[in-house]
Motif scaffolding. Structure first.
Motif: not given
Length: 505
Positions: A99-119
């Motif tokens: 409870p109270g935890e969420e996942m954090e991405p490990d950017d060391s294994v990504y060449l590119m990572r982006h998130t796009l939010l939508v309405d």
């Protein structure tokens, strides 16, 4: 694609962190270390002696001038007191978020990572081909998408044509920001630029698909249409021409003719008021073909002609429950496959007079068969995903052979929501599930000798050798490879889109 060890995926998993913690965009940091101007880490407890001072050390078994025994003041640190290293790899199905935890991405294994939010959430999307070339490797990247919304009220829904540009490579801890290559913009870590054009849509968009274009082809001229089909929750399937919307994103001041774009070119009314999700396009030398399947187990065929689109009145009827997904054969223009909540996968030939299936895989999964994907280069391979979380690869040459078993993977811990073979690598595929995972696979990978038959219970032995990567995204609905940017994955979920490329592909 080179062979890989099963242990590679362990560096690709996201880690649980307290919800209150700020998610770093550049991987985990060591907050107790402070870098100096030279880039070295200073010890906050370092003795404050100048370089010119000479400190005499007391001889063994002697006290210092104050009569203090050094060993009493600073007792020796015993090695066995140090905590043993523990594995922090998060394995879905075995580990659970507290409870109270969420996942954090490990950017060391990504060449590119982006998130796009939508309405509004988007259940489905497709990638639009562009004129920027194939096999693109340079950053920043640009991509075009078409999607449809699931708004709170039906009148607020829309079809969206989206242009995402400035998709830069993700920076990582330890990157040399003082590189001599001043002209290299690949390392900039900026937010992408998102532009969109919309079409009003009656009802939520259950699924959306763009017409196929030949590989390495250019977009049709502005005067020629680029068709997109949308499955509405109202039971209608609309066909739109989005070519002017793409042009308006690229040409400043371009004026869009709303009569051409905001009115469907054609609407399939044959499904009545029954909604559906299954849909796929095919292109022949002379026409486009669109198949659509609904929750009443019916499949209809719509064909283009010089005078427009036309839907055959007689449906294909062999399923006994809702049609969940449809796929045209990549090699035979009259053949398509379907999957259903009746647990079957069926193969059809549109030339069959009775409109019944030509072959059937009964009990393909334990319950609903949610999604399928046909391998583009090995056309006898069909991938399926089920409600129980299983992934299966079927050899269509052997489906009538008694006892012929598919290749199967049981990694996901929730219903499979999307599967897709890699557009050019015939051994790689992507899958998404209701367990908040996007998994990338390579079926050509074989376990190393020391990874077979292990009983130690280590994480490496619990991960299938063919699983290359696991990406966390909450409530993922659909995943696609970009056909012109190798190895780049797009996905849509409850709260928006993820765009990423990993070091595993």
């Amino acid at each position: 694609m080179p062979k890989r060890s099963a242990t590679e995926v362990l560096t690709s998993t996201s880690q649980p962190v307290p919800k209150a913690a700020k998610v770093s965009q550049n991987g985990p940091r060591r907050d107790n270390l402070v870098p100096d101007e030279a880039g070295e880490f200073e010890d906050e407890w370092e003795d404050e002696f100048s370089d010119e001072e000479v400190v005499e050390q007391p001889e063994d078994d002697e006290e210092n001038e104050d009569g203090m025994d050094v060993d009493e003041v600073l007792p020796a640190i015993e090695e066995e007191d140090a905590p043993a290293p523990t594995s922090d790899v998060f394995i879905p199905g075995k580990h659970k978020l507290e409870p109270g935890e969420e996942m954090e991405p490990d950017d060391s294994v990504y060449l590119m990572r982006h998130t796009l939010l939508v309405d509004w959430s988007c259940l489905s999307f497709d990638i639009l081909r562009d004129n920027l070339g194939d096999e693109r490797q340079r950053y920043p990247a640009t991509a075009y998408l078409v999607t449809g919304s699931q708004a709170a009220t039906g009148k607020d829904n829309e079809v969206l044509v989206i242009k995402t540009s400035s998709l830069h490579r993700t920076q990582k801890d330890g990157d040399d920001s003082d590189s001599d290559d001043d002209d290299n913009d690949d390392d900039l870590d900026e937010d992408p630029v998102v532009e969109s054009r919309s079409i009003p849509h009656k009802g939520g968009v259950n699924r959306i698909r763009a017409q196929p274009l030949p590989p390495s082809s250019q977009l049709p001229p502005v005067s020629q249409p680029y068709y997109v089909a949308s499955w509405s929750e109202t039971g209608k399937v609309h066909i739109w021409d989005v070519r002017p919307l793409i042009e308006s994103l690229d040409v400043p001041g371009y004026s869009v003719d709303k009569r051409r774009t905001q009115t469907p070119v054609y609407t399939v009314n044959n499904h009545g008021r029954t909604e559906g999700f299954a849909m796929d396009w095919a292109m022949t030398n002379s026409s486009l073909r669109l198949i659509t399947g609904d929750n009443d187990s019916k499949i209809y065929l719509t064909t283009s002609s010089p005078s427009g689109f036309n839907t055959a009145p007689q449906p294909f009827t062999s399923h006994t429950s809702s049609v969940e997904d449809l796929q045209w054969s990549p090699a035979q223009v009259t053949i398509f496959a379907s999957c259903s909540a009746d647990s079957t996968v069926k193969i059809w030939d549109i030339r069959t007079k009775g409109r019944t299936s030509a072959a059937s895989i009964d009990s393909a999964h334990e319950s609903d068969v949610n999604v399928i994907s046909w391998n583009k280069s090995q056309d006898y391979l069909l991938l399926s995903g089920g409600d129980e979380g299983g992934l299966k690869i079927w050899d269509l040459r052997n489906i009538k052979t008694p006892g012929a078993a598919p290749v199967s993977f049981d990694w996901h811990k929730g219903p499979i929501t999307s599967v897709e073979w890699h557009p050019t690598d015939n051994t790689a595929f992507a899958a998404s599930g209701a367990d908040n995972q996007i998994s990338l696979w390579d079926v050509s990978v074989e376990p190393d000798d020391d990874e077979m038959g292990g009983t130690g219970g280590t994480p490496e032995q619990e991960v299938p050798a063919q699983l290359l990567f696991s990406h966390y995204q909450r409530d993922t609905k659909e995943v696609h490879w970009h056909p012109q940017i190798p190895g780049t994955v797009f996905s849509t979920a409850y709260d928006g889109f993820d765009i990423f490329k990993t070091i595993s592909l």
